[in-house]
Design a protein around this motif. Structure first.
Motif, PDB file in Angstrom:
ATOM      1  N   GLY A 135       0.789  -1.219   0.000  1.00 36.24           N
ATOM      2  CA  GLY A 135       0.000   0.000   0.000  1.00 36.24           C
ATOM      3  C   GLY A 135       0.823   1.271   0.000  1.00 36.24           C
ATOM      4  N   GLU A 189      -3.414   5.351   0.291  1.00 33.80           N
ATOM      5  CA  GLU A 189      -4.295   4.229   0.636  1.00 33.80           C
ATOM      6  C   GLU A 189      -4.443   4.106   2.149  1.00 33.80           C
ATOM      7  N   LEU A 195     -10.678  -0.562  -0.236  1.00 32.38           N
ATOM      8  CA  LEU A 195     -10.256   0.784   0.131  1.00 32.38           C
ATOM      9  C   LEU A 195     -11.394   1.785   0.136  1.00 32.38           C
TER      10      LEU A 195
END
Length: 135
Positions: free
Chosen positions: A22, A26, A131
């Motif tokens: 990530g 994020e 997400l």
């Protein structure tokens, strides 16, 4: 993309969110949605990090004390980095869960706990974190 799993702190009801990979953007999104933590725009981003978090009332998991370990790579792809974050995690556990104080007389339970936590993290099934919702 962030890979995610959640494991338990042995002998407790506390949970550990494990996140792998990530970007800062994020993580800012996940931390806002999942924990109700406001992003700090200029905060330095570290791919490996460990935190204890008190989630906010608007979080997906509201008003909860939770541990979070973030790794840049899967544990067996960066064993020294994994061990480094496990050490931080053990100290955070001993600070939050007062029954588990790290000291000379805690050698046995601490060794067993770090062994179980590392085994659980290594053997966990990881899923791609949504997400959009932080879950």
């Amino acid at each position: 993309m962030i890979l995610f799993t959640q494991i338990s702190v042995p002998m407790t009801e506390f949970k550990i969110d494990v996140m792998i990979g990530g970007t800062k953007e994020e993580y800012d999104l996940v931390e806002d949605e999942r924990y109700a933590l406001r992003p700090i725009p200029d905060e330095e981003f570290s791919k490996d990090q460990c935190m204890s978090i008190r989630t906010g009332s608007r979080a997906i998991i509201p008003n909860t004390k939770i541990f979070n370990i973030r790794l840049g790579k899967l544990p067996l792809e960066d064993i020294p980095g994994f061990i480094h974050e496990l050490w931080h995690l053990m100290w955070k556990i001993s600070k939050v869960i007062s029954d588990f104080e790290l000291n000379q007389s805690s050698e046995s339970w601490a060794a067993n706990m770090i062994e179980q936590i590392s085994r659980d993290i290594i053997n966990a099934k990881y899923e791609e974190l949504n997400l959009e919702y932080g879950e």
